[in-house]
Design a protein around this motif. Structure first.
Motif, PDB file in Angstrom:
ATOM      1  N   PRO A 452     -31.291  -9.348  57.352  1.00 24.87           N
ATOM      2  CA  PRO A 452     -31.652  -7.567  57.128  1.00 24.87           C
ATOM      3  C   PRO A 452     -30.950  -7.059  55.422  1.00 24.87           C
ATOM      4  O   PRO A 452     -30.105  -7.629  54.418  1.00 24.87           O
ATOM      5  CB  PRO A 452     -30.485  -6.660  57.461  1.00 24.87           C
ATOM      6  N   GLU A 453     -32.014  -6.371  55.025  1.00 24.90           N
ATOM      7  CA  GLU A 453     -31.977  -5.638  53.720  1.00 24.90           C
ATOM      8  C   GLU A 453     -30.275  -4.867  53.493  1.00 24.90           C
ATOM      9  O   GLU A 453     -29.914  -3.808  54.269  1.00 24.90           O
ATOM     10  CB  GLU A 453     -33.100  -4.832  52.768  1.00 24.90           C
ATOM     11  N   PRO A 454     -29.113  -5.133  52.623  1.00 24.43           N
ATOM     12  CA  PRO A 454     -28.437  -4.524  52.651  1.00 24.43           C
ATOM     13  C   PRO A 454     -28.303  -3.075  52.717  1.00 24.43           C
ATOM     14  O   PRO A 454     -29.363  -2.495  51.632  1.00 24.43           O
ATOM     15  CB  PRO A 454     -27.610  -4.917  51.555  1.00 24.43           C
ATOM     16  N   ALA A 455     -27.774  -2.086  52.706  1.00 22.25           N
ATOM     17  CA  ALA A 455     -27.673  -0.440  52.744  1.00 22.25           C
ATOM     18  C   ALA A 455     -27.146  -0.231  51.483  1.00 22.25           C
ATOM     19  O   ALA A 455     -26.617  -1.664  51.072  1.00 22.25           O
ATOM     20  CB  ALA A 455     -27.534   0.396  53.589  1.00 22.25           C
ATOM     21  N   ARG A 456     -27.509   0.518  50.689  1.00 25.26           N
ATOM     22  CA  ARG A 456     -26.485   0.429  49.540  1.00 25.26           C
ATOM     23  C   ARG A 456     -25.135   1.123  49.355  1.00 25.26           C
ATOM     24  O   ARG A 456     -24.428   2.049  50.131  1.00 25.26           O
ATOM     25  CB  ARG A 456     -27.096   1.897  48.480  1.00 25.26           C
ATOM     26  N   ASN A 457     -24.448   0.375  49.259  1.00 20.66           N
ATOM     27  CA  ASN A 457     -22.937   0.507  48.514  1.00 20.66           C
ATOM     28  C   ASN A 457     -22.536   1.408  48.122  1.00 20.66           C
ATOM     29  O   ASN A 457     -22.373   1.753  46.438  1.00 20.66           O
ATOM     30  CB  ASN A 457     -22.160  -0.943  48.466  1.00 20.66           C
ATOM     31  N   TYR A 458     -22.440   2.462  48.722  1.00 20.62           N
ATOM     32  CA  TYR A 458     -22.294   3.725  46.996  1.00 20.62           C
ATOM     33  C   TYR A 458     -20.128   3.203  46.750  1.00 20.62           C
ATOM     34  O   TYR A 458     -20.076   4.316  45.750  1.00 20.62           O
ATOM     35  CB  TYR A 458     -21.976   4.858  48.785  1.00 20.62           C
ATOM     36  N   ALA A 459     -19.799   3.284  47.838  1.00 24.59           N
ATOM     37  CA  ALA A 459     -18.285   2.272  46.842  1.00 24.59           C
ATOM     38  C   ALA A 459     -18.711   2.004  45.293  1.00 24.59           C
ATOM     39  O   ALA A 459     -17.564   2.453  44.600  1.00 24.59           O
ATOM     40  CB  ALA A 459     -17.634   1.369  47.714  1.00 24.59           C
ATOM     41  N   LEU A 460     -19.595   1.560  44.743  1.00 30.23           N
ATOM     42  CA  LEU A 460     -19.671   1.316  43.551  1.00 30.23           C
ATOM     43  C   LEU A 460     -19.495   2.377  42.738  1.00 30.23           C
ATOM     44  O   LEU A 460     -19.683   1.990  41.548  1.00 30.23           O
ATOM     45  CB  LEU A 460     -20.846   0.407  43.624  1.00 30.23           C
ATOM     46  N   ALA A 461     -19.922   2.839  44.032  1.00 31.83           N
ATOM     47  CA  ALA A 461     -19.816   4.433  42.669  1.00 31.83           C
ATOM     48  C   ALA A 461     -18.937   4.950  41.940  1.00 31.83           C
ATOM     49  O   ALA A 461     -18.351   5.507  40.688  1.00 31.83           O
ATOM     50  CB  ALA A 461     -20.347   6.064  42.944  1.00 31.83           C
ATOM     51  N   VAL A 462     -17.660   4.572  42.894  1.00 31.63           N
ATOM     52  CA  VAL A 462     -16.236   4.391  42.135  1.00 31.63           C
ATOM     53  C   VAL A 462     -15.937   3.236  40.942  1.00 31.63           C
ATOM     54  O   VAL A 462     -15.902   2.447  41.740  1.00 31.63           O
ATOM     55  CB  VAL A 462     -15.008   5.431  43.134  1.00 31.63           C
ATOM     56  N   ASP A 463     -15.448   3.710  39.752  1.00 33.30           N
ATOM     57  CA  ASP A 463     -15.142   2.780  39.145  1.00 33.30           C
ATOM     58  C   ASP A 463     -13.308   2.116  39.576  1.00 33.30           C
ATOM     59  O   ASP A 463     -13.120   1.066  39.300  1.00 33.30           O
ATOM     60  CB  ASP A 463     -15.803   3.090  37.518  1.00 33.30           C
ATOM     61  N   ASP A 468      -0.364   5.619  39.983  1.00 34.46           N
ATOM     62  CA  ASP A 468       0.609   6.131  39.025  1.00 34.46           C
ATOM     63  C   ASP A 468       1.929   5.937  39.559  1.00 34.46           C
ATOM     64  O   ASP A 468       2.064   7.226  39.538  1.00 34.46           O
ATOM     65  CB  ASP A 468       0.661   6.468  37.512  1.00 34.46           C
ATOM     66  N   PRO A 469       2.698   5.635  40.490  1.00 38.59           N
ATOM     67  CA  PRO A 469       4.024   6.113  41.209  1.00 38.59           C
ATOM     68  C   PRO A 469       5.001   6.696  40.030  1.00 38.59           C
ATOM     69  O   PRO A 469       6.256   7.716  40.688  1.00 38.59           O
ATOM     70  CB  PRO A 469       4.317   4.933  41.496  1.00 38.59           C
ATOM     71  N   THR A 470       5.186   6.317  39.156  1.00 34.94           N
ATOM     72  CA  THR A 470       6.032   7.171  37.915  1.00 34.94           C
ATOM     73  C   THR A 470       5.555   8.477  37.924  1.00 34.94           C
ATOM     74  O   THR A 470       6.720   9.274  37.894  1.00 34.94           O
ATOM     75  CB  THR A 470       6.527   6.116  36.990  1.00 34.94           C
ATOM     76  N   ALA A 471       4.353   8.463  37.174  1.00 36.05           N
ATOM     77  CA  ALA A 471       3.612   9.898  36.491  1.00 36.05           C
ATOM     78  C   ALA A 471       3.549  10.094  38.603  1.00 36.05           C
ATOM     79  O   ALA A 471       3.013  11.745  38.393  1.00 36.05           O
ATOM     80  CB  ALA A 471       2.823   9.620  36.581  1.00 36.05           C
ATOM     81  N   GLY A 472       3.181   9.957  39.532  1.00 36.36           N
ATOM     82  CA  GLY A 472       3.275  11.140  40.521  1.00 36.36           C
ATOM     83  C   GLY A 472       1.744  11.453  41.170  1.00 36.36           C
ATOM     84  O   GLY A 472       1.417  11.989  41.637  1.00 36.36           O
ATOM     85  N   SER A 473       1.007   9.953  40.404  1.00 32.56           N
ATOM     86  CA  SER A 473      -0.253  11.144  40.404  1.00 32.56           C
ATOM     87  C   SER A 473      -1.487   9.712  41.247  1.00 32.56           C
ATOM     88  O   SER A 473      -1.663   8.571  40.911  1.00 32.56           O
ATOM     89  CB  SER A 473      -0.838  11.321  38.975  1.00 32.56           C
ATOM     90  N   LEU A 474      -2.685   9.991  41.620  1.00 31.08           N
ATOM     91  CA  LEU A 474      -3.807   9.387  41.628  1.00 31.08           C
ATOM     92  C   LEU A 474      -5.093  10.112  40.314  1.00 31.08           C
ATOM     93  O   LEU A 474      -5.508  10.885  40.575  1.00 31.08           O
ATOM     94  CB  LEU A 474      -4.414  10.031  43.504  1.00 31.08           C
ATOM     95  N   VAL A 475      -5.840   9.040  39.595  1.00 31.63           N
ATOM     96  CA  VAL A 475      -7.239   8.726  39.155  1.00 31.63           C
ATOM     97  C   VAL A 475      -7.804   8.166  39.672  1.00 31.63           C
ATOM     98  O   VAL A 475      -8.139   7.473  39.273  1.00 31.63           O
ATOM     99  CB  VAL A 475      -6.405   8.651  37.820  1.00 31.63           C
ATOM    100  N   VAL A 476      -9.030   9.073  40.171  1.00 31.44           N
ATOM    101  CA  VAL A 476     -10.382   8.506  40.232  1.00 31.44           C
ATOM    102  C   VAL A 476     -11.151   8.139  39.123  1.00 31.44           C
ATOM    103  O   VAL A 476     -11.632   9.719  38.821  1.00 31.44           O
ATOM    104  CB  VAL A 476     -10.572   8.999  41.833  1.00 31.44           C
ATOM    105  N   SER A 477     -11.794   7.342  38.801  1.00 32.95           N
ATOM    106  CA  SER A 477     -12.694   7.829  37.686  1.00 32.95           C
ATOM    107  C   SER A 477     -14.202   6.906  38.258  1.00 32.95           C
ATOM    108  O   SER A 477     -13.958   6.238  39.016  1.00 32.95           O
ATOM    109  CB  SER A 477     -12.566   6.353  36.508  1.00 32.95           C
ATOM    110  N   TRP A 478     -15.491   7.455  37.625  1.00 31.22           N
ATOM    111  CA  TRP A 478     -16.494   6.736  38.558  1.00 31.22           C
ATOM    112  C   TRP A 478     -17.239   6.536  37.208  1.00 31.22           C
ATOM    113  O   TRP A 478     -17.437   5.548  36.032  1.00 31.22           O
ATOM    114  CB  TRP A 478     -17.670   8.051  38.313  1.00 31.22           C
TER     115      TRP A 478
END
Length: 717
Positions: A452-463, A468-478
């Motif tokens: 079957p033709e695979p559906a679009r993988n939307y997860a690839l929209a997230v780069d 960073d546990p030292t800074a206590g942050s999460l950065v999501v880039s596209w």
């Protein structure tokens, strides 16, 4: 020769700590990987089901010490990752290799085969793996490892984001083979890698220049797409044909998906000529199956072809008795998949094309087992002068153009890896895989598999999603794929992080982020679908000891470092202290009214003793110094105590000076990673010295302070 049978999981661990682990796979099941593979490789003792919280803590600390990376195809991984190993993705090419490389002190363990990192790939299917241990001090083995590292370097250029553990793993390996020259071909083994060119060309290059091929055997669950073209070098069956003799044979092994191991209905011999039959008999107290194709019925005998392809005759009365007793029955028309037209074209070039069925269900010690074919194997028998030998290849490539005939790349061939070795005799496909059943083409119909033709993988929209546990942050880039994203929502562990009805145009920064034990993925919700994205961690050593829990205090750290309690107990005491600050009887039982110099010295001495352990990895070395339960954490608590004034600057200076003196006496044994560990130690000690300089110490009327400071300055000189 035939192949041995064993569980892949049993072949992974050695009787010593693993210093680094790398896995490649097409499909990936994080639950299986975390609960079974990592448990075996990292030698974890907790039960992932019965002791889930303890197992997570144990596994997380092991990952802080041992770089672990899994590289998989971006479209074929499943959700459910909970542990912070590096899960890296390839999306620009079909990523299909299946390999494992485990680093130990004196050798590396390499497995290359056909099984994915799933339950089926490591035990449920019929798979083929080759396992070999490669010594760092053996020049040939080291060259093979260097060649595999070259393969990893080309893979690194394909991954969407390299993370941190991939490079740490390669550094750990290269420290052990610093002068090795990459050579993928050794007298015993050859590494075939599609990132360096078409696999079939690399295999053909292993044949002697004057080789004449006598037979070619192929076994795979998937073959090239069928077409009506004539056989030539652009066909899998024709790629080696120019080197084949005029009497060369072609054996084609295919999956047989629907064999029956018991009679389901009455069978008629007269109506079953030319079809596959199965005869059940007893051997050594166990039920065994043999397959046959009846070809002729005489007054007293039955002519048939057995499962090896040999013509035979048997007494008709025995056959009739077996049918009546339901020990002999006709099989339903086999479901088998292979390119019919390509095989017909091959029959015009080869003296004979023999078809073999691999039964998905068969008997093992008398009991039915269902193990569908997923193994890939090619056997080339040839003569070179007076010598007759065989070349055997196994690994990840199916018998398709993209797997064998094309180099890997964007819009080109798959990323594949295989190994080849030589046998000093002529062997055929069935010699190596005796469960294969010969069947004439008239006994079954070959079909094409439908994909079957695979559906679009939307997860690839997230780069990438980076914590960073030292800074206590999460950065999501596209990535650019997000430019046409419909209405979307981003969440972590059920908590919404962001949402919009238009495509995102800027990174999302989440302050105060804590990586929970429940999941190491964010989820992009688009078009009614949940698309998980793995979270990468900038520095695993910097992760807190207890996610979402209390910070570990100085008292608990000194008890832990002094080997009076374990890490799990230290966390429990910290949790109890947070709930009831005045009721910590365990601390009072050990320290009384408070810890003293002896307690601190004991902690520092124990840390130094740990650092001398030659089996400790570089990351484990860092963890003892810089981790949340390491000497650096205790030292940071002491510096904070100066600000809160439970301890005086003179006391802290004294403890810090003793820490430097103790670490300065650490004499690490000669080893490949000694320089790397020494660099970590020097960096840590430099920070402690800077901290000591910042402490304002005034001897005043206390001459003993001056004597102590003079002693430590002299010791550090």
């Amino acid at each position: 020769m035939n192949f041995g049978s064993w569980r892949v999981l049993d072949q992974l661990p050695a009787e010593e700590p693993c210093l680094g682990a790398l896995f490649t796979s097409y499909s990936f099941d994080p639950a299986f990987f975390e609960e079974h593979v990592l448990r075996a490789v990292l030698r974890l003792t907790s039960d992932p089901i019965e002791q889930a919280e303890r197992y997570h803590h144990e596994a997380r600390r092991a990952l802080q010490e041992t770089p672990v990376v899994a590289i998989v195809d971006a479209g074929e991984r499943r959700p459910g990752r909970r542990l912070p190993f590096d899960l890296l993705e390839v999306s620009e090419a079909v990523f299909h290799p299946k390999s494992v490389l485990l680093l130990y002190r004196k050798f590396a363990r390499l497995l290359i085969g056909s099984g994915n990192l799933t339950f089926s790939g490591y035990g449920g299917n019929t798979e083929l793996f080759l396992r070999t241990d490669l010594s760092y001090t053996n020049a040939t083995d080291a060259s093979m490892l260097a060649a595999f590292d070259t393969h990893l370097g080309r893979i690194r250029a394909l991954v969407r984001h390299p993370g941190t553990q991939f490079d740490l793993f390669r550094q750990e390996m290269r420290r052990r083979i610093p002068n090795a020259v990459a050579d993928p071909v050794s007298p015993a083994l050859a590494l075939l890698d599609s990132t360096g060119g078409p696999v079939i060309q690399q295999l053909a290059a292993l044949l002697p220049a004057n080789a004449v091929i006598e037979s070619i055997g192929m076994l795979a669950p998937f073959y090239e797409r069928d077409d009506a073209a004539e056989l030539d070098v652009t066909s899998v069956f024709g790629a080696l044909a120019p080197q084949a003799g005029k009497d060369a044979l072609l054996d084609v092994g295919v999956a047989w998906d629907n064999p029956q191991v018991h009679a389901s209905s009455a069978s008629s011999l007269e109506g079953g000529l030319g079809r596959i039959w199965t005869w059940a008999t007893e051997k050594d107290g166990a039920r065994v199956l043999q397959h046959m194709v009846p070809t002729g019925l005489g007054p007293n005998t039955l002519a048939y072809v057995d499962d090896t392809g040999q013509g035979r005759r048997g007494p008709l009365d025995e056959v009739q008795d077996a049918i009546e007793q339901r020990n002999l029955w006709v099989q339903p028309p086999p479901i088998a998949f292979a390119p019919r037209n390509a095989i017909a074209a091959a029959a015009k070039r080869f003296a004979e094309v023999r078809l073999w069925l691999h039964p998905a269900t068969r008997l093992d010690e008398g009991r039915p087992v269902h193990r569908p074919l997923h193994a890939k194997l090619m056997v080339v028998a040839y003569r070179s002068g007076r010598t007759r030998e065989s070349l055997v290849m196994l690994g990840s490539p199916n018998m398709s153009r993209r797997a064998l005939l094309m180099g890997a790349g964007t819009g080109a061939g798959n990323v594949e890896i295989a190994v080849a070795f030589r046998l000093d005799s002529v062997v055929t496909l069935r010699d190596l895989v005796p469960e294969l059943v010969h069947a004439p083409a008239s006994a079954f119909e070959l079909k094409e598999r439908d994909f079957p033709e695979p559906a679009r993988n939307y997860a690839l929209a997230v780069d990438r999603a980076v914590h960073d546990p030292t800074a206590g942050s999460l950065v999501v880039s596209w990535s650019p794929a997000a430019s046409d994203l419909p209405a979307w929502r981003l969440s972590y562990d059920g908590t919404q992080l962001a949402t919009s009805t238009s495509p995102p145009d800027a990174p999302i920064v989440v302050p105060g982020f804590v990586l929970k034990p429940s999941t190491a993925e964010i989820v992009l919700h688009v078009d009614g679908r949940d698309c998980p994205v793995p979270i990468l961690v900038t520095d695993l050593v910097a992760l807190p000891a207890a996610p979402s829990g209390p910070s570990i205090g100085l008292d608990e750290l000194l008890m832990l470092l002094g080997r009076r309690i374990g890490a799990e107990r230290a966390i429990q005491i910290a949790e109890r202290r947070e709930r009831d600050p005045g009721g910590n009887d365990e601390l009072a039982a050990i320290f009384g009214d408070g810890f003293g110099p002896t307690d601190v010295f004991r902690a520092w001495w124990s840390v130094a003793d740990d650092l001398r352990d030659p089996s400790l990895s570089v990351q484990g070395f860092r963890l003892r110094l810089e981790g949340a339960l390491g000497a650096g954490a205790a030292w940071a608590c002491m510096l904070d105590a100066v600000k809160a004034k439970p301890l005086t600057p003179e006391e802290i200076w004294f403890y810090g000076a003793e820490l430097l003196r103790t670490l300065g006496e650490v004499d690490m044994p000669p080893a490949e990673d000694r320089d790397a560990k020494d660099a970590v130690l020097k960096t840590f000690c430099a920070r402690v010295r800077d901290d000591l300089r910042s402490l304002a110490i005034d001897a005043g009327p206390r001459p003993w302070v001056e004597r102590i400071t003079a002693f430590y300055r002299e010791a550090q000189a």
